[in-house]
Design a protein around this motif. Structure first.
Motif, short mmCIF file in Angstrom:
data_model
loop_
_atom_site.label_atom_id
_atom_site.label_comp_id
_atom_site.label_asym_id
_atom_site.label_seq_id
_atom_site.Cartn_x
_atom_site.Cartn_y
_atom_site.Cartn_z
N ALA A 11 0.83 -1.21 0.00
CA ALA A 11 0.00 0.00 0.00
C ALA A 11 0.86 1.26 0.00
N ALA A 12 1.92 1.27 0.78
CA ALA A 12 2.82 2.43 0.83
C ALA A 12 3.50 2.65 -0.52
N ALA A 13 3.91 1.57 -1.16
CA ALA A 13 4.56 1.69 -2.47
C ALA A 13 3.58 2.23 -3.51
N ALA A 14 2.35 1.74 -3.50
CA ALA A 14 1.34 2.20 -4.47
C ALA A 14 1.04 3.69 -4.29
N ALA A 15 1.08 4.17 -3.05
CA ALA A 15 0.79 5.58 -2.77
C ALA A 15 1.77 6.53 -3.43
N ALA A 16 2.93 6.02 -3.85
CA ALA A 16 3.95 6.86 -4.47
C ALA A 16 3.68 7.13 -5.95
N VAL A 17 2.66 6.51 -6.52
CA VAL A 17 2.37 6.72 -7.94
C VAL A 17 2.04 8.21 -8.17
N VAL A 18 2.48 8.73 -9.31
CA VAL A 18 2.25 10.15 -9.63
C VAL A 18 0.98 10.26 -10.46
N MET A 19 0.02 11.00 -9.94
CA MET A 19 -1.25 11.21 -10.63
C MET A 19 -1.14 12.43 -11.55
N PRO A 20 -1.94 12.46 -12.61
CA PRO A 20 -1.91 13.62 -13.52
C PRO A 20 -2.31 14.90 -12.78
N GLU A 21 -1.79 16.01 -13.22
CA GLU A 21 -2.13 17.29 -12.62
C GLU A 21 -3.64 17.50 -12.70
N GLY A 22 -4.21 17.97 -11.61
CA GLY A 22 -5.64 18.21 -11.57
C GLY A 22 -6.45 17.00 -11.11
N THR A 23 -5.76 15.88 -10.87
CA THR A 23 -6.41 14.66 -10.39
C THR A 23 -6.08 14.48 -8.92
N ALA A 24 -7.04 14.00 -8.17
CA ALA A 24 -6.82 13.77 -6.74
C ALA A 24 -5.70 12.75 -6.54
N LYS A 25 -4.99 12.87 -5.43
CA LYS A 25 -3.95 11.90 -5.08
C LYS A 25 -4.59 10.53 -4.87
N LEU A 26 -3.89 9.49 -5.26
CA LEU A 26 -4.37 8.12 -5.09
C LEU A 26 -4.39 7.78 -3.61
N LYS A 27 -5.55 7.39 -3.11
CA LYS A 27 -5.64 6.89 -1.74
C LYS A 27 -5.26 5.43 -1.76
N SER A 28 -4.45 5.01 -0.83
CA SER A 28 -3.93 3.65 -0.84
C SER A 28 -4.10 3.02 0.53
N TYR A 29 -4.70 1.82 0.56
CA TYR A 29 -5.01 1.15 1.81
C TYR A 29 -4.44 -0.26 1.84
N ALA A 30 -4.01 -0.69 3.01
CA ALA A 30 -3.48 -2.05 3.17
C ALA A 30 -4.61 -3.08 3.26
N TYR A 31 -5.82 -2.61 3.55
CA TYR A 31 -6.98 -3.50 3.67
C TYR A 31 -8.14 -2.92 2.88
N VAL A 32 -9.17 -3.71 2.66
CA VAL A 32 -10.35 -3.26 1.93
C VAL A 32 -11.05 -2.18 2.77
N PRO A 39 -9.71 8.48 -6.62
CA PRO A 39 -9.14 7.18 -7.00
C PRO A 39 -8.56 6.47 -5.78
N CYS A 40 -8.66 5.15 -5.82
CA CYS A 40 -8.32 4.35 -4.65
C CYS A 40 -7.62 3.05 -5.06
N PHE A 41 -6.62 2.66 -4.29
CA PHE A 41 -5.93 1.39 -4.44
C PHE A 41 -6.01 0.69 -3.09
N CYS A 65 -5.05 -7.09 -5.59
CA CYS A 65 -5.24 -5.69 -5.21
C CYS A 65 -6.20 -5.06 -6.22
N ARG A 66 -6.93 -4.05 -5.79
CA ARG A 66 -7.86 -3.39 -6.69
C ARG A 66 -7.56 -1.90 -6.76
N VAL A 67 -7.76 -1.36 -7.95
CA VAL A 67 -7.71 0.08 -8.15
C VAL A 67 -9.08 0.48 -8.69
N LEU A 68 -9.70 1.46 -8.05
CA LEU A 68 -11.03 1.93 -8.43
C LEU A 68 -10.98 3.42 -8.74
#
Length: 149
Positions: A11-32, A39-41, A65-68
């Protein structure tokens, strides 16, 4: 290998992904999560294969893992999902997560595992989570590590 530490490392590694400008930061969770803020991982199911080597030497964990992504705009949502599922680039979940492998000879996920590899993407489709619709996909991640710890 402790499952919680591996989940948290992914989850911590996924949170480092760079989102396009103007898009919310990816929320990343270790559990459902109970509720999704896209956007969520998140790390979901885990399959465990014990004793890949003798004497509790190595276990293998396979995480689904899921990305929504919000379904507010079909085309925009799918383009964002495509970017996250690409094999390379600053917006690639594969690239962001596999950075956590470390350099050769180093343990992965900050010492939680020996190695990891994103095997495939599957289930690119519409998902329902907590009564809301999202476009999303699953990433299957294989993790190997010490079976005796």
């Amino acid at each position: 290998m402790q499952i919680t530490a591996v989940r948290e490392g992914i989850a911590a590694a996924a949170a480092a992904v760079v989102m396009p400008e103007g898009t919310a930061k990816l929320k990343s969770y270790a559990y459902v999560p109970d509720d999704v803020v896209a956007p969520c991982f998140f790390v979901a199911e885990v399959d465990i294969t014990f004793d890949k080597t003798f004497g509790r030497g190595t276990d293998e964990l396979t995480f689904t893992c899921r990305v929504l992504i919000s379904a507010a705009n079909d085309r925009t949502s799918q383009r964002l999902l495509d970017r996250l599922l690409s094999g390379a680039g600053e917006g690639s979940l594969k690239q962001a997560i596999e950075v956590a492998r470390g350099v050769p000879g180093e343990l992965a996920l900050g010492g939680a595992a020996d190695d990891l590899h994103i095997q495939r993407v599957q289930g690119y489709r519409w998902y329902e989570h907590a009564g809301a619709q999202y476009v999303g996909a699953e990433l299957v991640i294989k993790v190997i590590g010490d079976g005796s710890s």
